[in-house]
Design a protein around this motif. Structure first.
Motif, PDB file in Angstrom:
ATOM      1  N   ALA A 177       0.819  -1.213   0.000  1.00  0.00           N
ATOM      2  CA  ALA A 177       0.000   0.000   0.000  1.00  0.00           C
ATOM      3  C   ALA A 177       0.851   1.260   0.000  1.00  0.00           C
ATOM      4  O   ALA A 177       0.525   2.244  -0.672  1.00  0.00           O
ATOM      5  CB  ALA A 177      -0.931  -0.002   1.197  1.00  0.00           C
ATOM      6  N   GLY A 178       1.939   1.271   0.734  1.00  0.00           N
ATOM      7  CA  GLY A 178       2.804   2.452   0.798  1.00  0.00           C
ATOM      8  C   GLY A 178       3.433   2.760  -0.550  1.00  0.00           C
ATOM      9  O   GLY A 178       3.434   3.904  -1.005  1.00  0.00           O
ATOM     10  N   LEU A 179       3.963   1.744  -1.201  1.00  0.00           N
ATOM     11  CA  LEU A 179       4.588   1.946  -2.503  1.00  0.00           C
ATOM     12  C   LEU A 179       3.540   2.310  -3.551  1.00  0.00           C
ATOM     13  O   LEU A 179       3.783   3.159  -4.405  1.00  0.00           O
ATOM     14  CB  LEU A 179       5.351   0.694  -2.935  1.00  0.00           C
ATOM     15  CG  LEU A 179       6.083   0.775  -4.266  1.00  0.00           C
ATOM     16  CD1 LEU A 179       7.125   1.870  -4.228  1.00  0.00           C
ATOM     17  CD2 LEU A 179       6.709  -0.558  -4.601  1.00  0.00           C
ATOM     18  N   GLY A 180       2.385   1.706  -3.465  1.00  0.00           N
ATOM     19  CA  GLY A 180       1.311   2.024  -4.404  1.00  0.00           C
ATOM     20  C   GLY A 180       0.878   3.477  -4.290  1.00  0.00           C
ATOM     21  O   GLY A 180       0.650   4.148  -5.301  1.00  0.00           O
ATOM     22  N   MET A 181       0.768   3.985  -3.066  1.00  0.00           N
ATOM     23  CA  MET A 181       0.386   5.381  -2.865  1.00  0.00           C
ATOM     24  C   MET A 181       1.491   6.326  -3.317  1.00  0.00           C
ATOM     25  O   MET A 181       1.223   7.412  -3.825  1.00  0.00           O
ATOM     26  CB  MET A 181       0.020   5.646  -1.408  1.00  0.00           C
ATOM     27  CG  MET A 181      -1.298   4.990  -0.997  1.00  0.00           C
ATOM     28  SD  MET A 181      -2.674   5.334  -2.105  1.00  0.00           S
ATOM     29  CE  MET A 181      -2.860   7.080  -1.872  1.00  0.00           C
ATOM     30  N   MET A 182       2.755   5.926  -3.153  1.00  0.00           N
ATOM     31  CA  MET A 182       3.859   6.748  -3.637  1.00  0.00           C
ATOM     32  C   MET A 182       3.825   6.843  -5.164  1.00  0.00           C
ATOM     33  O   MET A 182       4.052   7.924  -5.736  1.00  0.00           O
ATOM     34  CB  MET A 182       5.198   6.183  -3.164  1.00  0.00           C
ATOM     35  CG  MET A 182       5.468   6.424  -1.703  1.00  0.00           C
ATOM     36  SD  MET A 182       6.942   5.604  -1.054  1.00  0.00           S
ATOM     37  CE  MET A 182       8.185   6.064  -2.199  1.00  0.00           C
ATOM     38  N   ILE A 183       3.526   5.752  -5.814  1.00  0.00           N
ATOM     39  CA  ILE A 183       3.422   5.750  -7.282  1.00  0.00           C
ATOM     40  C   ILE A 183       2.242   6.613  -7.724  1.00  0.00           C
ATOM     41  O   ILE A 183       2.357   7.402  -8.665  1.00  0.00           O
ATOM     42  CB  ILE A 183       3.306   4.311  -7.813  1.00  0.00           C
ATOM     43  CG1 ILE A 183       4.620   3.560  -7.575  1.00  0.00           C
ATOM     44  CG2 ILE A 183       2.929   4.294  -9.281  1.00  0.00           C
ATOM     45  CD1 ILE A 183       4.549   2.080  -7.854  1.00  0.00           C
ATOM     46  N   ALA A 184       1.110   6.490  -7.028  1.00  0.00           N
ATOM     47  CA  ALA A 184      -0.065   7.294  -7.365  1.00  0.00           C
ATOM     48  C   ALA A 184       0.217   8.780  -7.146  1.00  0.00           C
ATOM     49  O   ALA A 184      -0.150   9.623  -7.974  1.00  0.00           O
ATOM     50  CB  ALA A 184      -1.262   6.853  -6.525  1.00  0.00           C
ATOM     51  N   GLN A 185       0.887   9.119  -6.059  1.00  0.00           N
ATOM     52  CA  GLN A 185       1.212  10.508  -5.765  1.00  0.00           C
ATOM     53  C   GLN A 185       2.162  11.074  -6.816  1.00  0.00           C
ATOM     54  O   GLN A 185       2.006  12.206  -7.262  1.00  0.00           O
ATOM     55  CB  GLN A 185       1.835  10.620  -4.384  1.00  0.00           C
ATOM     56  CG  GLN A 185       2.156  12.029  -3.973  1.00  0.00           C
ATOM     57  CD  GLN A 185       2.768  12.105  -2.584  1.00  0.00           C
ATOM     58  OE1 GLN A 185       3.001  11.085  -1.943  1.00  0.00           O
ATOM     59  NE2 GLN A 185       3.037  13.313  -2.119  1.00  0.00           N
ATOM     60  N   ALA A 186       3.127  10.293  -7.236  1.00  0.00           N
ATOM     61  CA  ALA A 186       4.069  10.742  -8.269  1.00  0.00           C
ATOM     62  C   ALA A 186       3.345  10.951  -9.596  1.00  0.00           C
ATOM     63  O   ALA A 186       3.629  11.925 -10.314  1.00  0.00           O
ATOM     64  CB  ALA A 186       5.197   9.731  -8.426  1.00  0.00           C
ATOM     65  N   ALA A 187       2.410  10.087  -9.924  1.00  0.00           N
ATOM     66  CA  ALA A 187       1.661  10.229 -11.169  1.00  0.00           C
ATOM     67  C   ALA A 187       0.786  11.479 -11.138  1.00  0.00           C
ATOM     68  O   ALA A 187       0.723  12.236 -12.123  1.00  0.00           O
ATOM     69  CB  ALA A 187       0.808   8.988 -11.423  1.00  0.00           C
ATOM     70  N   ILE A 188       0.127  11.731 -10.028  1.00  0.00           N
ATOM     71  CA  ILE A 188      -0.724  12.919  -9.897  1.00  0.00           C
ATOM     72  C   ILE A 188       0.128  14.187  -9.944  1.00  0.00           C
ATOM     73  O   ILE A 188      -0.232  15.170 -10.599  1.00  0.00           O
ATOM     74  CB  ILE A 188      -1.556  12.848  -8.600  1.00  0.00           C
ATOM     75  CG1 ILE A 188      -2.580  11.719  -8.714  1.00  0.00           C
ATOM     76  CG2 ILE A 188      -2.237  14.175  -8.302  1.00  0.00           C
ATOM     77  CD1 ILE A 188      -3.273  11.385  -7.409  1.00  0.00           C
ATOM     78  N   ALA A 189       1.272  14.181  -9.264  1.00  0.00           N
ATOM     79  CA  ALA A 189       2.150  15.352  -9.264  1.00  0.00           C
ATOM     80  C   ALA A 189       2.704  15.616 -10.666  1.00  0.00           C
ATOM     81  O   ALA A 189       2.815  16.771 -11.085  1.00  0.00           O
ATOM     82  CB  ALA A 189       3.285  15.154  -8.273  1.00  0.00           C
ATOM     83  N   ALA A 190       3.049  14.567 -11.393  1.00  0.00           N
ATOM     84  CA  ALA A 190       3.557  14.738 -12.755  1.00  0.00           C
ATOM     85  C   ALA A 190       2.477  15.325 -13.653  1.00  0.00           C
ATOM     86  O   ALA A 190       2.747  16.226 -14.462  1.00  0.00           O
ATOM     87  CB  ALA A 190       4.049  13.405 -13.299  1.00  0.00           C
ATOM     88  N   PHE A 191       1.249  14.856 -13.520  1.00  0.00           N
ATOM     89  CA  PHE A 191       0.143  15.383 -14.315  1.00  0.00           C
ATOM     90  C   PHE A 191      -0.123  16.849 -13.982  1.00  0.00           C
ATOM     91  O   PHE A 191      -0.284  17.682 -14.883  1.00  0.00           O
ATOM     92  CB  PHE A 191      -1.117  14.557 -14.087  1.00  0.00           C
ATOM     93  CG  PHE A 191      -2.312  15.074 -14.831  1.00  0.00           C
ATOM     94  CD1 PHE A 191      -2.408  14.920 -16.199  1.00  0.00           C
ATOM     95  CD2 PHE A 191      -3.328  15.731 -14.161  1.00  0.00           C
ATOM     96  CE1 PHE A 191      -3.498  15.406 -16.901  1.00  0.00           C
ATOM     97  CE2 PHE A 191      -4.424  16.224 -14.837  1.00  0.00           C
ATOM     98  CZ  PHE A 191      -4.507  16.057 -16.213  1.00  0.00           C
ATOM     99  N   ALA A 192      -0.155  17.193 -12.683  1.00  0.00           N
ATOM    100  CA  ALA A 192      -0.404  18.580 -12.277  1.00  0.00           C
ATOM    101  C   ALA A 192       0.731  19.488 -12.749  1.00  0.00           C
ATOM    102  O   ALA A 192       0.488  20.607 -13.205  1.00  0.00           O
ATOM    103  CB  ALA A 192      -0.557  18.664 -10.756  1.00  0.00           C
TER     104      ALA A 192
END
Length: 63
Positions: free
Chosen positions: A9-24
């Protein structure tokens, strides 16, 4: 060869956060780039002339 990948879960959320930050970041960069290009070309969008600062007269602020 059958390999199972595990994402906790921790790594999955880090990947999701990185994807959202890259998009923004891409969206903000793109908007800034378009505004600068329009400024160089002299193309401006219609702006609203009213603002919060223009609501009050100078004499109202002195009282």
């Amino acid at each position: 060869m059958n390999t199972l990948l595990y994402i906790d879960a921790g790594l999955g959320m880090m990947i999701a956060q990185a994807a959202i930050a890259a998009f923004a970041g891409f969206v903000l960069f793109y908007k800034t780039l378009i505004i600068k290009i329009k400024g160089w070309l002299g193309i401006t969008s219609k702006t609203d002339e009213s603002s919060f600062d223009d609501m009050y007269d100078e004499k109202d602020l002195k009282d």
